[in-house]
Design a protein around this motif. Sequence first.
Motif: not given
Length: 329
Positions: A221-239
Motif C-alpha cells: 500500500t502507499d505509505g500514508f495508508t500503511g502508517n495508519m494501519v500500522l498504528k491502528t494495529i499497534e494501538g488496538t493491541a495496547m488498548s
Amino acid sequence: MKLAIDAMGGDNAPKEIVLGAMKAVATYKDLHIILVGNETQIKEHLANDERISVMHTDEVILGTDEPVRAVRRKKKASMVLAAQLVADGEADGCISAGNTGALMAAGLFVVGRIEGIDRPALSPTLPTIGGEGFLLLDVGANVDAKPEHLLQNAIMGSIYCEKVRGVANPRVGLLNIGTEEKKGNELAKHTFTLLQDSNLNFVGNVEARDLLDGVADVVVTDGFTGNMVLKTIEGTAMSVFKMLKTALSSNLKTKLAAAVIMPDLKGLKAKMDYSEYGGAGLFGLKAPVIKAHGSSDANSVFSAIRQAREMVEKEVTNTIREAVEKTQD
C-alpha cells in the motif's frame, strides 16, 4: 560480517542497545558490531567487548529534530556515522532505534538507493493469529505513491519474505477497501493491473480486517495508508491489553482468575509484539538499513540485529537489484 549500530538512538539507549549487541555477538560467532555513540556511556554497560568496537561521537539526532535538516547538519551524529560506515564499505548494514525520518534520510542520502528503485519502502513484519506474520510496505517512507512504486514494493517484499523469512512463493496482496478487482481509487486500480501482469504470486485485493488472519504474506500500500494501519494495529493491541488488565483486577474473583491465566496472557502479548520479528527494513537501499522500534529493549535490538544479519547473509540487496534489472529489460 560487520554491522554498525546507532548506540544513542531510541528511548532506552545506550543500555539496551549495548545489551542487545552483546547478546548478538554471543549468538553469532561470525558477527562484529560497531557501536557508534558516546564511548563513556556505552562502556558503562559493555561487560564484554569481544567482537564489539566503539566509534565515539557526542552528537546525536533527537526525536524532535527535523529529519532531513538534522542529517545534513549533524554530520557527526551517531546515526549518520553508522550510515556512513555502510557507505564507506566498513560495515555491511546499519541499525537504529532513533528518529525514523532521520534514518530514512540517512539511508537515502548516505547509503543510497539501488539503481532502478524509485523510492525505498519502510517495511515491518506484523503478527498474525497463526504466528506466521506478514510484511506490510510501505508504512511511511512515501506518503504519496505511484502504481510502479507499489509494484517495486511487492517485488522487494516477496524477495525478503522468501530469502529471510523462508516463505516459498510468498502471497502478495494489495490493501484495498474491498476484494473485488474494480474496487478502490485510481492508485489501487492501476496497481492491481500491474501486479496481475507480474510474475509474483498475486492473490488480489485484501481488506484491513483480514490482515491478522494471514490473508497474504506481503501486503502493499502507499505509505500514508500503511502508517495508519500500522498504528491502528499497534494501538488496538495496547488498548485490548489495558482493558483486560483493568477487568482482571476489578475484584478478588477476577484477580484469582488472572493469576491462573497470566502465563497465557503473557504469551499472547509476546505473540502480538511485532518487534520480535525484528525492526522495519528500509528496502530499496544499497545495503540493509533497519529501523528498530523506538522503545526497543535488548531482545528487540537483538531481533533487529538478527534481521540485518540475515539480509546480508542471504544477499537480499543483490537479489532485489537483479529482480529490478529484469523488470527493466
